[in-house]
Design a protein around this motif. Structure first.
Motif, PDB file in Angstrom:
ATOM      1  N   TYR A   1     -18.944 -40.948  43.688  1.00  0.00           N
ATOM      2  CA  TYR A   1     -19.390 -42.344  43.694  1.00  0.00           C
ATOM      3  C   TYR A   1     -18.282 -43.258  43.135  1.00  0.00           C
ATOM      4  CZ  TYR A   1     -24.392 -40.882  44.198  1.00  0.00           C
ATOM      5  OH  TYR A   1     -25.607 -40.343  44.601  1.00  0.00           O
TER       6      TYR A   1
ATOM      7  N   ARG B   1     -24.302 -34.304  39.822  1.00  0.00           N
ATOM      8  CA  ARG B   1     -23.248 -33.323  40.138  1.00  0.00           C
ATOM      9  C   ARG B   1     -22.536 -32.916  38.852  1.00  0.00           C
ATOM     10  NH1 ARG B   1     -21.193 -32.042  45.010  1.00  0.00           N
ATOM     11  NH2 ARG B   1     -22.227 -32.960  46.847  1.00  0.00           N
TER      12      ARG B   1
ATOM     13  N   ARG C   1     -30.054 -23.448  50.056  1.00  0.00           N
ATOM     14  CA  ARG C   1     -29.550 -24.577  50.854  1.00  0.00           C
ATOM     15  C   ARG C   1     -28.983 -24.040  52.165  1.00  0.00           C
ATOM     16  NH1 ARG C   1     -28.536 -30.312  49.497  1.00  0.00           N
ATOM     17  NH2 ARG C   1     -27.435 -31.065  51.332  1.00  0.00           N
TER      18      ARG C   1
ATOM     19  N   TRP D   1     -32.659 -41.244  47.336  1.00  0.00           N
ATOM     20  CA  TRP D   1     -31.477 -40.388  47.513  1.00  0.00           C
ATOM     21  C   TRP D   1     -30.171 -41.172  47.618  1.00  0.00           C
ATOM     22  CZ3 TRP D   1     -30.376 -37.606  52.799  1.00  0.00           C
ATOM     23  CH2 TRP D   1     -29.293 -36.697  52.638  1.00  0.00           C
TER      24      TRP D   1
ATOM     25  N   ASP E   1     -29.922 -35.923  41.550  1.00  0.00           N
ATOM     26  CA  ASP E   1     -28.779 -35.569  42.386  1.00  0.00           C
ATOM     27  C   ASP E   1     -27.517 -35.425  41.540  1.00  0.00           C
ATOM     28  OD1 ASP E   1     -28.892 -36.524  45.820  1.00  0.00           O
ATOM     29  OD2 ASP E   1     -27.689 -34.939  44.913  1.00  0.00           O
TER      30      ASP E   1
HETATM   31  O1  FIX Z   1     -26.684 -33.465  50.560  1.00  0.00           O
HETATM   32  C1  FIX Z   1     -26.842 -33.689  49.352  1.00  0.00           C
HETATM   33  O2  FIX Z   1     -27.472 -32.945  48.588  1.00  0.00           O
HETATM   34  C2  FIX Z   1     -26.213 -34.944  48.784  1.00  0.00           C
HETATM   35  O3  FIX Z   1     -26.927 -35.324  47.663  1.00  0.00           O
HETATM   36  C3  FIX Z   1     -24.777 -34.682  48.418  1.00  0.00           C
HETATM   37  O4  FIX Z   1     -24.135 -34.129  49.509  1.00  0.00           O
HETATM   38  C4  FIX Z   1     -24.014 -35.947  48.025  1.00  0.00           C
HETATM   39  O5  FIX Z   1     -22.634 -35.664  48.019  1.00  0.00           O
HETATM   40  C5  FIX Z   1     -24.385 -36.468  46.675  1.00  0.00           C
HETATM   41  O6  FIX Z   1     -23.861 -36.045  45.673  1.00  0.00           O
HETATM   42  C6  FIX Z   1     -25.365 -37.519  46.574  1.00  0.00           C
HETATM   43  O7  FIX Z   1     -25.691 -38.006  45.491  1.00  0.00           O
END
Ligand code: FIX
Ligand code: ZN
Length: 440
Positions: free
Chosen positions: A67, A374, A187, A342, A372
């Motif tokens: 981001y 990371r 996934r 999302w 979400d």
């Molecule tokens: O597909 C996903 O799970 C997305 O959330 C990620 O690919 C994306 O990069 C992300 O970090 C969104 O917040």
């Protein structure tokens, strides 16, 4: 009655419950209950300590979050090529200098880093990262995770586990001890979206599959899913889908969805999470920051919910224009659970819009948010933002209920918050009510 706000709860029609809150008591009670309720985070990209370096944490990872990389390239003359030639530390230094020193960090993502630094009582306006780096260097991951979960009011997170990821799969093949705070999720993007690029990996593991997913392929993919279910004990299966996703349509991915994944989910009593609307790599130079979104035709989802009533679909959509449709489809299909705001939707102003709409149309029968995250410490600001936004929205909803003539008690609010942030997720992830809700 409508116009004249009820002076006291005793004026509530036929009210007998002296526990009814006054209009003034509602906002603070809502804040209390939100603050004291441990949330279930249904979708993250975090990893349990057993996955070692796959789990990202600390200031350099926080600053090189995709981001922030997207925002960096808008405010810096550094080209992507130059940036990717930097070390992680140099990348973090460049992003800190550009977005936090040379500019005011007022975007949602930059404010997030400031909130994390403040949460650890670290300087938020330092010209460099020395203090922050030495703080995070001094942390031991297990204790740090416990601390961060406690600070963010989260009891358990769902990971994102890709059985075909060359860095991750060796951990599972070697065997990973389950971690009660990090739940596995199977996934399947590489199988359902990029089969032609990945079928050989399954063939290499001894599954009789072919490029066009014909013949034995579906049965073999079912065997693959059963093997990985055994290995991972996932709480649901998941896949992100492009904005161009159509169902029914003759593709290898749809054949495997219909003949392998959905039957396996039914047999294993698992929900399938569909995250719909991503346009991958519209600018590949930005790598993870190069993805965008598109408005999807949600009739594909309508067809899936109708054609597979015994499957449960956990769904999040990426386009703002799809949010209202998703709400309406959830009113038509109770095997559909909308969750989260999302990615590009995860901005307070848009979270507010989506959540108000969902409460008006679905009551508490949805999952308002997921982080979400990371990078570990991101759960601190992402859930703090969610609590702030939901406090406003829930207080307004109860005020309107009161004006319409029905009072609300603290235990009503607790029941609603528990459902929104715990029991809906637990039910759709087949989780027993894991942790008692601390305020009850
Ligand atoms: O597909 C996903 O799970 C997305 O959330 C990620 O690919 C994306 O990069 C992300 O970090 C969104 O917040
Ligand atoms: Zn994600």
């Amino acid at each position: 009655m409508r116009t004249e706000l009820l002076k006291s709860t005793s004026q509530i029609q036929g009210s007998t419950d002296s526990n009814y809150l006054t209009p003034e008591q509602i906002p603070s009670t809502v804040e209390d209950v939100l603050a004291a309720t441990q949330f279930v985070d249904i979708h993250t990209h975090l990893f349990a300590p057993a996955f070692g370096k796959l789990g990202l944490w600390g200031i350099d990872e926080l600053l090189t979050y995709h981001y922030l990389e997207a925002e960096f390239f808008r405010s810096s003359d550094t080209t992507p090529e130059e940036y990717w030639s930097f070390s992680k530390r140099q990348q973090a230094d460049a992003i800190w200098r550009t977005l936090f020193v040379e500019n005011t960090p007022i975007s949602e993502a930059t404010r997030g880093v400031i909130a994390v630094l403040k949460a650890f009582q670290l300087q938020t306006d330092s010209p460099d990262l020395d203090e922050a780096r030495s703080f995070f260097k001094a942390q031991t991951i297990e204790a740090h995770i416990r601390n961060v979960f406690q600070m963010s009011g989260v009891s358990v997170v769902a990971m994102t586990n890709d059985p075909l990821d060359p860095e991750e799969s060796p951990f599972w093949l070697k065997g990973v001890q389950p971690d009660r705070q990090f739940l596995a999720v199977l996934r399947l993007d590489r199988i359902l979206v990029n089969w032609s690029a990945h079928w050989k990996v399954l063939a290499g593991q001894g599954y009789q599959v072919d490029e066009h997913a014909t013949g034995k392929s579906a049965a073999e993919v079912r065997r693959f899913l059963a093997d990985w279910h055994e290995r991972m004990q996932p709480v649901y299966m998941a896949c992100s889908l492009p904005d161009t996703f159509e169902f029914p349509k003759e593709t290898a991915g749809n054949r495997l969805l219909k003949e392998a994944v959905l039957p396996a989910c039914r047999e294993l009593d698992l929900s399938l999470s569909l995250m719909i609307g991503v346009r991958k790599q519209v600018n590949p130079l930005l790598r993870l920051a190069g993805d965008a979104l598109g408005r999807a035709d949600l009739r594909a989802l309508e067809n899936l919910c109708r054609e597979f009533p015994d499957n449960r679909f956990l769904v999040s959509v990426l386009s703002r224009e799809n949010q209202h449709e998703l709400c309406v489809y959830a009113r038509k299909f109770n095997n559909l659970m909308p969750f989260g705001c999302w990615w590009f939707m995860n901005n307070p102003s848009i979270v507010e819009e989506i959540t108000r709409e969902r409460i008006e149309m679905l009551g508490t029968s949805f999952i308002p948010q997921h982080s979400d995250a990371r990078v570990l410490e991101q759960v601190i600001y992402k859930w703090n933002n969610t609590r702030t936004t939901l406090a406003r929205i829930l207080s307004d909803s109860y005020r309107l209920l009161l004006e319409d003539g029905r009072g609300v008690t603290r235990s009503d609010i607790q029941r609603d918050v528990t459902r929104l942030f715990r029991s809906n997720a637990e039910a759709w992830m087949n989780l027993r009510a894991t942790v008692s809700n601390s305020t009850e």
